[in-house]
Design a protein around this motif. Structure first.
Motif, mmCIF file in Angstrom:
data_model
loop_
_atom_site.group_PDB
_atom_site.id
_atom_site.type_symbol
_atom_site.label_atom_id
_atom_site.label_comp_id
_atom_site.label_asym_id
_atom_site.label_seq_id
_atom_site.Cartn_x
_atom_site.Cartn_y
_atom_site.Cartn_z
ATOM 1 N N LEU A 25 108.023 72.615 12.618
ATOM 2 C CA LEU A 25 109.338 72.888 12.036
ATOM 3 C C LEU A 25 109.677 74.368 12.108
ATOM 4 O O LEU A 25 110.789 74.751 12.493
ATOM 5 N N ILE A 26 108.726 75.217 11.755
ATOM 6 C CA ILE A 26 108.971 76.661 11.801
ATOM 7 C C ILE A 26 109.198 77.112 13.234
ATOM 8 O O ILE A 26 110.105 77.894 13.514
ATOM 9 N N SER A 27 108.404 76.599 14.157
ATOM 10 C CA SER A 27 108.567 76.957 15.563
ATOM 11 C C SER A 27 109.929 76.544 16.092
ATOM 12 O O SER A 27 110.516 77.225 16.927
ATOM 13 N N SER A 28 110.442 75.440 15.599
ATOM 14 C CA SER A 28 111.739 74.965 16.073
ATOM 15 C C SER A 28 112.870 75.895 15.644
ATOM 16 O O SER A 28 113.943 75.891 16.246
ATOM 17 N N LEU A 29 112.652 76.700 14.618
ATOM 18 C CA LEU A 29 113.662 77.658 14.169
ATOM 19 C C LEU A 29 113.718 78.881 15.062
ATOM 20 O O LEU A 29 114.724 79.576 15.104
ATOM 21 N N GLU A 30 112.642 79.144 15.748
ATOM 22 C CA GLU A 30 112.526 80.323 16.599
ATOM 23 C C GLU A 30 113.004 79.998 18.011
ATOM 24 O O GLU A 30 112.259 80.067 18.968
#
Length: 71
Positions: A25-30
């Motif tokens: 999820l965090i990676s998808s924000l980047e």
């Protein structure tokens, strides 16, 4: 599936699976990286390295840094 269902389902995952979900999820924000960031970091790293090698600056041990922070 709505957010409440996702969160409820996540409760049933083991800790490693939840960590993987969080990472994804965090990676998808980047999604967008500023142009030139990689080059800027590489140039800064090279500059810092040259400063150390030339003796212009001295390194500080991690233990000394922790002592300074703790006061």
């Amino acid at each position: 599936m709505n957010i409440n269902q996702v969160l409820e389902n996540a409760k049933h995952l083991n800790i490693n699976e939840r960590a993987l979900v969080a990472h994804c999820l965090i990676s998808s924000l980047e999604t967008r990286q500023d142009e030139g960031v990689e080059q800027a970091w590489a140039e800064l790293a090279e500059l810092r390295y040259q400063e150390l090698v030339s003796g212009k600056v001295e390194s500080v041990s991690w233990d000394d840094i922790k002592k300074d922070v703790k006061g």
